[in-house]
Design a protein around this motif. Structure first.
Motif, PDB file in Angstrom:
ATOM      1  N   GLU A  69       0.825  -1.201   0.000  1.00  0.00           N
ATOM      2  CA  GLU A  69       0.000   0.000   0.000  1.00  0.00           C
ATOM      3  C   GLU A  69       0.864   1.258   0.000  1.00  0.00           C
ATOM      4  OE1 GLU A  69      -3.254   2.288  -0.321  1.00  0.00           O
ATOM      5  OE2 GLU A  69      -3.206   0.099  -0.423  1.00  0.00           O
ATOM      6  N   LYS A  70       1.966   1.235   0.755  1.00  0.00           N
ATOM      7  CA  LYS A  70       2.861   2.388   0.796  1.00  0.00           C
ATOM      8  C   LYS A  70       3.593   2.576  -0.528  1.00  0.00           C
ATOM      9  CE  LYS A  70       1.931   3.701   4.955  1.00  0.00           C
ATOM     10  NZ  LYS A  70       1.222   4.996   5.184  1.00  0.00           N
ATOM     11  N   ILE A  71       3.942   1.478  -1.167  1.00  0.00           N
ATOM     12  CA  ILE A  71       4.592   1.575  -2.471  1.00  0.00           C
ATOM     13  C   ILE A  71       3.617   2.144  -3.508  1.00  0.00           C
ATOM     14  CG2 ILE A  71       5.488   0.182  -4.398  1.00  0.00           C
ATOM     15  CD1 ILE A  71       6.926  -1.537  -2.356  1.00  0.00           C
ATOM     16  N   LYS A  72       2.371   1.714  -3.421  1.00  0.00           N
ATOM     17  CA  LYS A  72       1.349   2.266  -4.314  1.00  0.00           C
ATOM     18  C   LYS A  72       1.265   3.784  -4.161  1.00  0.00           C
ATOM     19  CE  LYS A  72      -3.658   2.203  -5.118  1.00  0.00           C
ATOM     20  NZ  LYS A  72      -4.967   1.632  -4.665  1.00  0.00           N
ATOM     21  N   LYS A  73       1.285   4.231  -2.911  1.00  0.00           N
ATOM     22  CA  LYS A  73       1.233   5.668  -2.643  1.00  0.00           C
ATOM     23  C   LYS A  73       2.461   6.367  -3.212  1.00  0.00           C
ATOM     24  CE  LYS A  73       0.982   8.990   1.178  1.00  0.00           C
ATOM     25  NZ  LYS A  73       0.908   9.158   2.661  1.00  0.00           N
ATOM     26  N   PHE A  74       3.636   5.751  -3.047  1.00  0.00           N
ATOM     27  CA  PHE A  74       4.863   6.342  -3.593  1.00  0.00           C
ATOM     28  C   PHE A  74       4.779   6.434  -5.116  1.00  0.00           C
ATOM     29  CE2 PHE A  74       9.080   5.693  -5.491  1.00  0.00           C
ATOM     30  CZ  PHE A  74       9.781   6.763  -4.944  1.00  0.00           C
ATOM     31  N   ASN A  75       4.338   5.363  -5.752  1.00  0.00           N
ATOM     32  CA  ASN A  75       4.248   5.347  -7.218  1.00  0.00           C
ATOM     33  C   ASN A  75       3.319   6.440  -7.735  1.00  0.00           C
ATOM     34  OD1 ASN A  75       5.964   3.161  -7.330  1.00  0.00           O
ATOM     35  ND2 ASN A  75       4.358   1.647  -7.664  1.00  0.00           N
ATOM     36  N   GLU A  76       2.268   6.715  -7.000  1.00  0.00           N
ATOM     37  CA  GLU A  76       1.280   7.697  -7.450  1.00  0.00           C
ATOM     38  C   GLU A  76       1.676   9.132  -7.129  1.00  0.00           C
ATOM     39  OE1 GLU A  76      -2.672   4.814  -6.929  1.00  0.00           O
ATOM     40  OE2 GLU A  76      -2.167   6.298  -5.387  1.00  0.00           O
ATOM     41  N   SER A  77       2.546   9.307  -6.136  1.00  0.00           N
ATOM     42  CA  SER A  77       2.800  10.669  -5.655  1.00  0.00           C
ATOM     43  C   SER A  77       4.189  11.229  -5.942  1.00  0.00           C
ATOM     44  CB  SER A  77       2.553  10.728  -4.144  1.00  0.00           C
ATOM     45  OG  SER A  77       3.479   9.891  -3.459  1.00  0.00           O
ATOM     46  N   ASN A  78       5.180  10.372  -6.217  1.00  0.00           N
ATOM     47  CA  ASN A  78       6.526  10.915  -6.392  1.00  0.00           C
ATOM     48  C   ASN A  78       6.614  11.722  -7.683  1.00  0.00           C
ATOM     49  OD1 ASN A  78       8.385   9.400  -8.567  1.00  0.00           O
ATOM     50  ND2 ASN A  78       6.959   7.871  -7.680  1.00  0.00           N
ATOM     51  N   LYS A  79       7.356  12.811  -7.629  1.00  0.00           N
ATOM     52  CA  LYS A  79       7.442  13.745  -8.747  1.00  0.00           C
ATOM     53  C   LYS A  79       8.487  13.349  -9.779  1.00  0.00           C
ATOM     54  CE  LYS A  79       5.872  17.578  -5.847  1.00  0.00           C
ATOM     55  NZ  LYS A  79       6.183  18.931  -5.301  1.00  0.00           N
ATOM     56  N   GLU A  80       9.272  12.319  -9.482  1.00  0.00           N
ATOM     57  CA  GLU A  80      10.333  11.896 -10.407  1.00  0.00           C
ATOM     58  C   GLU A  80       9.857  10.814 -11.377  1.00  0.00           C
ATOM     59  OE1 GLU A  80      10.708  12.180  -7.165  1.00  0.00           O
ATOM     60  OE2 GLU A  80      12.074  13.908  -7.021  1.00  0.00           O
ATOM     61  N   ASN A  81       8.548  10.486 -11.325  1.00  0.00           N
ATOM     62  CA  ASN A  81       7.970   9.464 -12.191  1.00  0.00           C
ATOM     63  C   ASN A  81       8.673   8.112 -12.012  1.00  0.00           C
ATOM     64  OD1 ASN A  81       6.017   8.623 -13.967  1.00  0.00           O
ATOM     65  ND2 ASN A  81       7.205   9.129 -15.812  1.00  0.00           N
ATOM     66  N   ILE A  82       8.883   7.762 -10.763  1.00  0.00           N
ATOM     67  CA  ILE A  82       9.499   6.479 -10.409  1.00  0.00           C
ATOM     68  C   ILE A  82       8.393   5.472 -10.113  1.00  0.00           C
ATOM     69  CG2 ILE A  82      11.003   5.256  -8.780  1.00  0.00           C
ATOM     70  CD1 ILE A  82      12.304   8.030  -8.196  1.00  0.00           C
ATOM     71  N   GLU A  83       8.532   4.279 -10.637  1.00  0.00           N
ATOM     72  CA  GLU A  83       7.570   3.205 -10.373  1.00  0.00           C
ATOM     73  C   GLU A  83       8.309   2.020  -9.759  1.00  0.00           C
ATOM     74  OE1 GLU A  83       5.790   0.118 -13.261  1.00  0.00           O
ATOM     75  OE2 GLU A  83       4.370   1.811 -13.281  1.00  0.00           O
ATOM     76  N   VAL A  84       7.869   1.597  -8.591  1.00  0.00           N
ATOM     77  CA  VAL A  84       8.500   0.498  -7.871  1.00  0.00           C
ATOM     78  C   VAL A  84       7.623  -0.736  -7.942  1.00  0.00           C
ATOM     79  CG1 VAL A  84       9.371  -0.304  -5.642  1.00  0.00           C
ATOM     80  CG2 VAL A  84       9.636   2.107  -6.298  1.00  0.00           C
ATOM     81  N   GLU A  85       8.233  -1.854  -8.283  1.00  0.00           N
ATOM     82  CA  GLU A  85       7.556  -3.146  -8.268  1.00  0.00           C
ATOM     83  C   GLU A  85       8.151  -3.977  -7.131  1.00  0.00           C
ATOM     84  OE1 GLU A  85       6.563  -5.909 -11.838  1.00  0.00           O
ATOM     85  OE2 GLU A  85       8.405  -6.716 -10.957  1.00  0.00           O
ATOM     86  N   MET A  86       7.297  -4.536  -6.293  1.00  0.00           N
ATOM     87  CA  MET A  86       7.757  -5.313  -5.153  1.00  0.00           C
ATOM     88  C   MET A  86       7.585  -6.808  -5.408  1.00  0.00           C
ATOM     89  SD  MET A  86       6.591  -5.143  -1.135  1.00  0.00           S
ATOM     90  CE  MET A  86       5.311  -6.399  -1.061  1.00  0.00           C
TER      91      MET A  86
END
Length: 464
Positions: A69-86
């Motif tokens: 859930e926290k990674i989902k939030k990071f993927n949606e909110s970070n300004k560097e257009n970073i997408e993390v897959e766990m």
């Protein structure tokens, strides 16, 4: 929709790259999660920065939903257009990382594991250059050589530790008329009484996940030894390994096997299948970490009332040492990551005060970071109360690391004795000889260092 992967698929893909034939398991213990919409085919605006994709691996199952859930939030909110897959790899984690690094498919960020071994293999990217003044202040005094730092290179930051307790089935304890044991003799007798009362219903007094000797004994035998003043088998005064003091502890676990108090089939159980048996009310007691409340809340809702109590000491008296909660390591950056700046952005997010506070308050781990633990609320999760830190939860000095041991580990040797018997004195002597031989060779080669503390007193580790 989140993508699901089995470890067999993950391992097989890695193995094919390096020319191995088979290295998977049939266990459904790995899954990947990408934020919804990550695979959308809709066009990206021309002005938007190209997406940077990162891969994050973890071996922690108990907090997987929270982290997703926290990674989902990071993927949606970070300004560097970073997408993390766990990817959550609860089994074969070390093997999978070795294969990933060998095949140039290493994750960008991963849960820190066997730091001395993986540091020697060059898996960690030093984090020193990324550290801001705020991070240095937050973790001041929390970096230790051969733990989260090697030759001055910081490879991970602290997060949360895990206390160890005796976890017991309150319902069957009440039915059997017993209380949590305080001594080894009481431990054996309590397991026996529970089995006598519950065997007709398939209930046994004791279990551990003996399929993996390291998993079973690292969470039971080793912390009991430490609580009784014997650390992880290393004698700090003499500067050598000596497991002879562990004999009564090992014998107690053996007795519960030979008298029929251990759940049949425990030798083939991993941790989660054993937890499932406990949740069904089939196990009287076992020893494990403070992650258990979260596991029972989120994964295996128990059909019984359960609680936690202090681990027994050898004679039932006051502990002569402490059982360390650890907590010095959590996440590391891969030395082979092609997107290290992006990986650092993700790690900054994961180590933020907001994230670490939520991790503590929701009971996924007990923070060892002073600025977090002092400000955070008491974890709000059923069963956590008796896991909270006491004077007997404190870390020991680090024993020599990076040994190149010949033959079986102490976990394999003692686990084998517990399950099938043998000459324990000879087994202990063999373990002592081989560990000390590895220590001498490592010291001579400069790959490890002896630790000698002439006036060491294990009781001095205890808090006030």
């Amino acid at each position: 929709m989140d993508k699901l992967k089995k470890p067999a698929a993950v391992l097989l893909g890695l193995a094919m790259t390096v020319g191995l034939s088979a290295c998977g398991t049939s266990n459904d213990s790995a899954k990947s999660s990408t934020a919804p919409g990550a695979n959308s085919s809709s066009p990206t605006p021309a002005a938007k920065k190209e997406k940077t994709k990162l891969v994050y691996w973890t071996f922690q199952r108990h907090d997987a939903d929270f982290i997703q859930e926290k990674i989902k939030k990071f993927n949606e909110s970070n300004k560097e257009n970073i997408e993390v897959e766990m990817t959550m790899m609860a089994e074969n984690y070390a093997q999978s990382l070795d294969l990933a690094f060998t095949s140039n498919q290493a994750p960008d960020v991963f849960g820190t594991f066997t730091p001395a071994e993986f540091s020697a293999k060059g898996y960690f990217e030093p984090l020193n250059k990324y550290m801001t003044d705020n991070i240095k202040k937050k973790f001041d005094g929390m970096f230790n050589e051969n733990d989260n730092m090697f030759n001055g290179n910081i490879i991970s930051f602290p997060n949360s530790g895990a206390t160890l307790r005796l976890i017991y089935n309150v319902d069957i304890f009440e039915k059997a008329g017993v209380k949590p044991p305080k001594s080894l003799d009481e431990l054996v007798e309590t397991a026996k009484k529970i089995t006598e009362v519950g065997k007709k219903d398939g209930i046994y007094g004791w279990s551990l996940p003996y399929k993996s000797p390291a998993s079973a004994l690292n969470r039971s035998l080793m912390p009991m030894a430490a609580l009784n003043g014997m650390s992880d088998g290393y004698d700090y005064k003499a500067g050598k390994f000596d497991y002879s003091g562990w004999k009564p502890l090992i014998e107690a676990l053996r007795k519960m096997k030979t008298d029929g108090s251990t759940l049949p089939g425990s030798e083939s159980l991993d941790m989660d299948p054993m937890r499932a048996q406990f949740a069904e009310g089939k196990i009287g007691m076992y020893i494990s970490y403070s992650v258990e409340p979260g596991v029972y809340k989120n994964q295996f809702p128990p059909k019984i009332k359960w609680d936690a109590a202090p681990m027994p000491t050898i004679d039932g008296g006051e502990p002569k040492g402490t059982a360390g909660p650890g907590g010095g390591i959590w996440l590391s950056m891969s030395s082979k990551s092609k997107n290290k700046d992006a990986a650092w952005k993700f790690m900054e997010y994961m180590y933020s005060d907001e994230m670490q506070t939520a991790y503590h308050e929701l009971g996924y781990g007990l923070s060892v970071v002073p600025s977090i633990s002092k400000a955070a609320k008491e974890p709000n999760i059923p069963g956590i109360k008796n896991f909270l830190l006491t004077k007997y939860d404190a870390n020991w000095p680090l024993s020599p690391q990076g040994l190149k041991l010949e033959g079986k580990t102490w976990q394999e040797e003692f686990g084998g004795y517990i399950l099938v018997g043998g000459d324990l004195d000879k087994i202990i002597q063999s373990v002592n000889d081989r560990y000390n031989s590895a220590l001498e060779k490592g010291a001579a080669a400069g790959t490890t260092k002896k630790v000698v503390i002439p006036n060491f007193d294990s009781k001095s580790l205890q808090g006030k």
